[in-house]
Write a protein that holds these residues in place. Structure first.
Motif, PDB file in Angstrom:
ATOM      1  N   LEU A 272      -1.565  14.358  -5.115  1.00 47.30           N
ATOM      2  CA  LEU A 272      -2.655  13.852  -4.279  1.00 47.30           C
ATOM      3  C   LEU A 272      -3.571  15.021  -3.930  1.00 47.30           C
ATOM      4  O   LEU A 272      -3.156  15.966  -3.264  1.00 47.30           O
ATOM      5  CB  LEU A 272      -2.092  13.215  -3.002  1.00 47.30           C
ATOM      6  N   GLY A 273      -4.817  14.964  -4.426  1.00 48.06           N
ATOM      7  CA  GLY A 273      -5.749  16.068  -4.218  1.00 48.06           C
ATOM      8  C   GLY A 273      -6.272  16.146  -2.795  1.00 48.06           C
ATOM      9  O   GLY A 273      -6.032  15.266  -1.955  1.00 48.06           O
ATOM     10  N   PHE A 274      -7.011  17.207  -2.514  1.00 50.19           N
ATOM     11  CA  PHE A 274      -7.548  17.411  -1.171  1.00 50.19           C
ATOM     12  C   PHE A 274      -8.510  16.287  -0.789  1.00 50.19           C
ATOM     13  O   PHE A 274      -9.370  15.890  -1.578  1.00 50.19           O
ATOM     14  CB  PHE A 274      -8.272  18.761  -1.087  1.00 50.19           C
ATOM     15  N   HIS A 275      -8.358  15.812   0.427  1.00 47.27           N
ATOM     16  CA  HIS A 275      -9.180  14.711   0.900  1.00 47.27           C
ATOM     17  C   HIS A 275      -9.086  14.608   2.415  1.00 47.27           C
ATOM     18  O   HIS A 275      -8.318  15.321   3.062  1.00 47.27           O
ATOM     19  CB  HIS A 275      -8.713  13.390   0.270  1.00 47.27           C
ATOM     20  N   MET A 276      -9.867  13.695   2.967  1.00 50.38           N
ATOM     21  CA  MET A 276      -9.809  13.301   4.371  1.00 50.38           C
ATOM     22  C   MET A 276      -9.685  11.790   4.429  1.00 50.38           C
ATOM     23  O   MET A 276     -10.156  11.091   3.539  1.00 50.38           O
ATOM     24  CB  MET A 276     -11.060  13.777   5.123  1.00 50.38           C
ATOM     25  N   ASP A 277      -9.074  11.291   5.487  1.00 53.15           N
ATOM     26  CA  ASP A 277      -8.754   9.867   5.556  1.00 53.15           C
ATOM     27  C   ASP A 277      -9.865   9.033   6.194  1.00 53.15           C
ATOM     28  O   ASP A 277     -10.538   9.482   7.142  1.00 53.15           O
ATOM     29  CB  ASP A 277      -7.467   9.661   6.354  1.00 53.15           C
ATOM     30  N   LEU A 278     -10.010   7.822   5.659  1.00 50.79           N
ATOM     31  CA  LEU A 278     -10.821   6.749   6.226  1.00 50.79           C
ATOM     32  C   LEU A 278     -12.292   7.116   6.420  1.00 50.79           C
ATOM     33  O   LEU A 278     -12.964   6.649   7.341  1.00 50.79           O
ATOM     34  CB  LEU A 278     -10.236   6.275   7.577  1.00 50.79           C
ATOM     35  N   LEU A 279     -12.837   7.936   5.517  1.00 51.72           N
ATOM     36  CA  LEU A 279     -14.249   8.295   5.620  1.00 51.72           C
ATOM     37  C   LEU A 279     -15.167   7.121   5.335  1.00 51.72           C
ATOM     38  O   LEU A 279     -16.370   7.195   5.622  1.00 51.72           O
ATOM     39  CB  LEU A 279     -14.578   9.441   4.652  1.00 51.72           C
ATOM     40  N   TYR A 280     -14.650   6.056   4.785  1.00 54.03           N
ATOM     41  CA  TYR A 280     -15.462   4.871   4.520  1.00 54.03           C
ATOM     42  C   TYR A 280     -15.684   4.048   5.783  1.00 54.03           C
ATOM     43  O   TYR A 280     -16.429   3.068   5.766  1.00 54.03           O
ATOM     44  CB  TYR A 280     -14.798   4.003   3.446  1.00 54.03           C
TER      45      TYR A 280
ATOM     46  N   ARG B 258     -11.800  18.247   9.646  1.00 53.67           N
ATOM     47  CA  ARG B 258     -11.932  19.689   9.453  1.00 53.67           C
ATOM     48  C   ARG B 258     -10.935  20.183   8.416  1.00 53.67           C
ATOM     49  O   ARG B 258     -11.294  20.914   7.497  1.00 53.67           O
ATOM     50  CB  ARG B 258     -11.702  20.440  10.764  1.00 53.67           C
ATOM     51  N   VAL B 259      -9.679  19.796   8.560  1.00 53.74           N
ATOM     52  CA  VAL B 259      -8.608  20.304   7.699  1.00 53.74           C
ATOM     53  C   VAL B 259      -8.355  19.323   6.555  1.00 53.74           C
ATOM     54  O   VAL B 259      -7.957  18.176   6.777  1.00 53.74           O
ATOM     55  CB  VAL B 259      -7.320  20.521   8.514  1.00 53.74           C
ATOM     56  N   LEU B 260      -8.615  19.779   5.356  1.00 49.93           N
ATOM     57  CA  LEU B 260      -8.291  18.976   4.171  1.00 49.93           C
ATOM     58  C   LEU B 260      -6.784  19.011   3.931  1.00 49.93           C
ATOM     59  O   LEU B 260      -6.132  20.043   4.142  1.00 49.93           O
ATOM     60  CB  LEU B 260      -9.019  19.532   2.953  1.00 49.93           C
ATOM     61  N   HIS B 261      -6.241  17.885   3.493  1.00 48.63           N
ATOM     62  CA  HIS B 261      -4.804  17.868   3.191  1.00 48.63           C
ATOM     63  C   HIS B 261      -4.583  17.285   1.790  1.00 48.63           C
ATOM     64  O   HIS B 261      -5.394  16.500   1.280  1.00 48.63           O
ATOM     65  CB  HIS B 261      -4.021  17.079   4.240  1.00 48.63           C
ATOM     66  N   ALA B 262      -3.500  17.712   1.195  1.00 53.95           N
ATOM     67  CA  ALA B 262      -3.132  17.277  -0.163  1.00 53.95           C
ATOM     68  C   ALA B 262      -1.616  17.316  -0.270  1.00 53.95           C
ATOM     69  O   ALA B 262      -0.909  17.742   0.653  1.00 53.95           O
ATOM     70  CB  ALA B 262      -3.785  18.188  -1.203  1.00 53.95           C
ATOM     71  N   ARG B 263      -1.111  16.872  -1.426  1.00 57.31           N
ATOM     72  CA  ARG B 263       0.338  16.831  -1.641  1.00 57.31           C
ATOM     73  C   ARG B 263       0.645  17.004  -3.108  1.00 57.31           C
ATOM     74  O   ARG B 263      -0.040  16.443  -3.980  1.00 57.31           O
ATOM     75  CB  ARG B 263       0.883  15.477  -1.160  1.00 57.31           C
ATOM     76  N   ARG B 264       1.648  17.789  -3.366  1.00 60.17           N
ATOM     77  CA  ARG B 264       2.094  17.944  -4.749  1.00 60.17           C
ATOM     78  C   ARG B 264       2.942  16.739  -5.162  1.00 60.17           C
ATOM     79  O   ARG B 264       3.551  16.075  -4.321  1.00 60.17           O
ATOM     80  CB  ARG B 264       2.902  19.236  -4.925  1.00 60.17           C
ATOM     81  N   ALA B 265       2.965  16.450  -6.453  1.00 58.33           N
ATOM     82  CA  ALA B 265       3.791  15.344  -6.974  1.00 58.33           C
ATOM     83  C   ALA B 265       5.264  15.618  -6.675  1.00 58.33           C
ATOM     84  O   ALA B 265       5.683  16.771  -6.515  1.00 58.33           O
ATOM     85  CB  ALA B 265       3.564  15.181  -8.466  1.00 58.33           C
ATOM     86  N   PHE B 266       6.057  14.553  -6.596  1.00 59.65           N
ATOM     87  CA  PHE B 266       7.487  14.720  -6.323  1.00 59.65           C
ATOM     88  C   PHE B 266       8.294  13.774  -7.213  1.00 59.65           C
ATOM     89  O   PHE B 266       7.799  12.733  -7.665  1.00 59.65           O
ATOM     90  CB  PHE B 266       7.809  14.509  -4.842  1.00 59.65           C
ATOM     91  N   ASP B 267       9.544  14.133  -7.417  1.00 58.68           N
ATOM     92  CA  ASP B 267      10.434  13.411  -8.321  1.00 58.68           C
ATOM     93  C   ASP B 267      11.361  12.511  -7.510  1.00 58.68           C
ATOM     94  O   ASP B 267      12.266  12.989  -6.823  1.00 58.68           O
ATOM     95  CB  ASP B 267      11.242  14.401  -9.152  1.00 58.68           C
ATOM     96  N   THR B 268      11.128  11.205  -7.566  1.00 57.60           N
ATOM     97  CA  THR B 268      11.934  10.276  -6.779  1.00 57.60           C
ATOM     98  C   THR B 268      13.350  10.096  -7.329  1.00 57.60           C
ATOM     99  O   THR B 268      14.204   9.552  -6.639  1.00 57.60           O
ATOM    100  CB  THR B 268      11.248   8.898  -6.722  1.00 57.60           C
TER     101      THR B 268
END
Length: 535
Positions: free
Chosen positions: A331-339, A485-495
């Protein structure tokens, strides 16, 4: 200028006989003329000097021919019935005021007149405002300061019990009820308390709001004139100091607080709030194992922000997910609910399980990245509108906003020192299609090309590894970060190697700003020097 009425109405500890009355001076033509020689006008100069010493605060007349009404002071503040060590508002002392005949140039005469003009504390500048010499207070820690106040402003800010209900704090009058030509019939400084080292400006109105008689009195302290109610709020919220950070900076400055201290220890909670205000990112540890904890943590700083995701929500792998966040993908860098018209100000993610391989959380200070932009890119990204949308069967949201929202939306700030960022809007996964009117078709294409280049410059700064702070949340840990202000992201994970489960919540920016401000106010932070309150 909000001050509890019970405080404003308490009687002065010291006599309030030293008054400054608003009186209209009899019209008199300006006796000084640049065309007249000093010798020919010496007699008139002597008469003028004599008149100027009849009142403590002589009227000031501009270079033109129209006289200006004066405020006549009935006291020079030359005596003191306060403790000898208390700061006093004293008038100019020394030799008899100089007349025009004693001076050799117009410039010297103007300087001498300016000294005489403010020997008193108040003088009228016109029909709608006055110039007030604000005395020393413990917040300013300076001798005196001259400031302009509008009569409408002073009347609108009156919070006596006749104007504002002491319990509900709601006003009994409307701003539109104030006569446009309202003016005082009397203004005077009175000593309220030498313990607080604070004076009160008392105002009796000539043509007050309909329904208020001549007994109505507005009282405002010296500090309330210099620092109205909005001063500290704006300073602690929109104008609060920000510490821009990169990976190395956050490695060193990351703020952790235990759940017990966050909930029970006000001092440590306040310190965490200050870190959140400055860095936009804090962490909580040692959280009891419960899905309900994210709500308890969130409501410590403000009410939950509800959305179509619910008041709280879960981030975990879902084979039927309608959002990439609910998958195990990168999940790349983003901010939530900007729409949404009003995106949430702060986001919480509480880790309940994280035994998978991967799944590290990434954070980045978008304010720092934007501040490092060249002037051209900055200008484009503060003006070009980017559409965001959420398009699903049961929900459709859409809005447009610039990538960088500044404190002043109409002014290009070329100086790096003057870049005041209000919000960053960056969420590529939820960008929507552009809507272009036929009238703007040709011009839009040129602007779009410039935008893409500037946007790429910003994206390159975001992807710089030196800016990215990374950690893997463990069960019992929670992160709170400023969503815009703070962008957040997440690396892929192995379920297949374990499970990853985070509980999330949103809190509105206004709610957190309120908590930050009221906590400092209750802690007495604003009682000291106004310029040193941010600690």
């Amino acid at each position: 200028m909000h001050r509890p009425g019970v405080l404003l109405l308490r009687s002065s500890r010291w006599p309030a006989g030293r008054t400054i009355s608003l009186q209209a001076a009899s019209p008199a033509r300006r006796w000084f003329s640049e065309k007249r020689s000093l010798s020919n006008s010496s007699a008139k100069a002597a008469r003028g000097a004599s008149k100027s010493t009849e009142a403590t605060s002589p009227g000031h007349t501009d270079v033109g021919e129209t006289p200006i009404p004066r405020l006549i002071s009935t006291d020079t503040f030359g005596h003191s019935d306060a403790p000898s060590d208390a700061p006093r508002f004293k008038t100019r002392t020394g030799p008899h005021p100089k007349s025009q005949a004693d001076l050799t140039s117009i410039e010297e005469w103007k300087k001498e007149q300016s000294k005489l003009t403010f020997r008193g504390t108040v003088k009228e500048l016109g029909q709608s405002q006055a110039s007030v010499r604000v005395p020393w207070t413990k917040k300013t820690r300076e001798k005196h300061r001259v400031t302009n106040v509008y009569y409408v402003q002073l009347r609108d800010g009156c919070d006596c019990p006749l104007c504002v209900d002491p319990k509900t704090k709601q006003r009994y009058f409307r701003t539109s009820d104030i006569p446009s030509k309202i003016k005082p019939r009397q203004m005077r400084w009175i000593d309220e308390s030498w313990v607080d080292e604070e004076k009160v400006l008392e105002i009796l109105w000539d043509n007050d709001v309909p329904g208020y008689d001549s007994s109505h009195v507005t009282r405002v302290t010296a500090d309330e004139i210099r620092f109205p109610a909005s001063f500290h709020y704006n300073k602690e919220t929109h104008g609060r100091p920000r510490v821009f950070w990169n990976k190395a900076g956050m490695d060193e400055a990351q703020h952790w607080i235990s759940y017990k201290d966050y909930i029970e220890n006000d001092a440590k909670f306040g310190k965490a709030l200050r870190a959140l205000a400055r860095y936009g990112l804090i962490f909580i540890k040692d959280i009891p194992e419960s899905r309900e904890m994210v709500e308890k943590i969130a409501t410590r700083i403000g009410p939950l922000r509800n959305s179509f995701y619910g008041s709280t929500w879960d981030v975990r792998n879902d084979p039927h997910a309608k959002n990439v966040a609910y998958t195990n993908q990168n999940l790349g860098f983003h901010m939530d609910l900007l729409y949404m018209t009003n995106p949430p100000g702060f986001q919480l993610l509480h880790c309940l399980k994280n035994s998978c391989q991967g799944g590290e959380s990434l954070f980045l200070d978008a304010f720092s990245a934007a501040n490092d932009l060249d002037t051209s890119s900055w200008d484009i990204l503060t003006r070009f509108q980017v559409p965001y949308h959420y398009n699903h069967d049961d929900h459709y949201y859409r809005t447009s906003r610039p990538v960088i929202e500044t404190a002043n939306y109409t002014t290009t700030l070329d100086s790096l020192e003057n870049r005041w960022i209000a919000h960053i809007n960056y969420s590529p996964p939820f960008q929507g299609p552009f809507r272009i009117s036929s009238a703007n078709m040709k011009r839009w294409g040129i602007r779009a090309e410039s935008f893409i280049n500037a946007f790429k410059t910003f994206a390159d700064k975001i992807e710089d590894p030196e800016r990215i702070f990374e950690l893997k949340l463990n069960p019992g840990e929670c992160v709170i970060f400023e969503n815009r202000r703070v962008l957040h992201a997440r690396r892929a994970f192995d379920t297949t190697s374990g499970e990853r489960w985070l509980a999330g919540a949103y809190v509105d920016e206004d709610a957190v700003n309120s908590k930050m401000f009221t906590w400092k106010r209750k802690a007495g932070v604003f009682e000291g020097n106004a310029w040193e309150s941010d600690t």
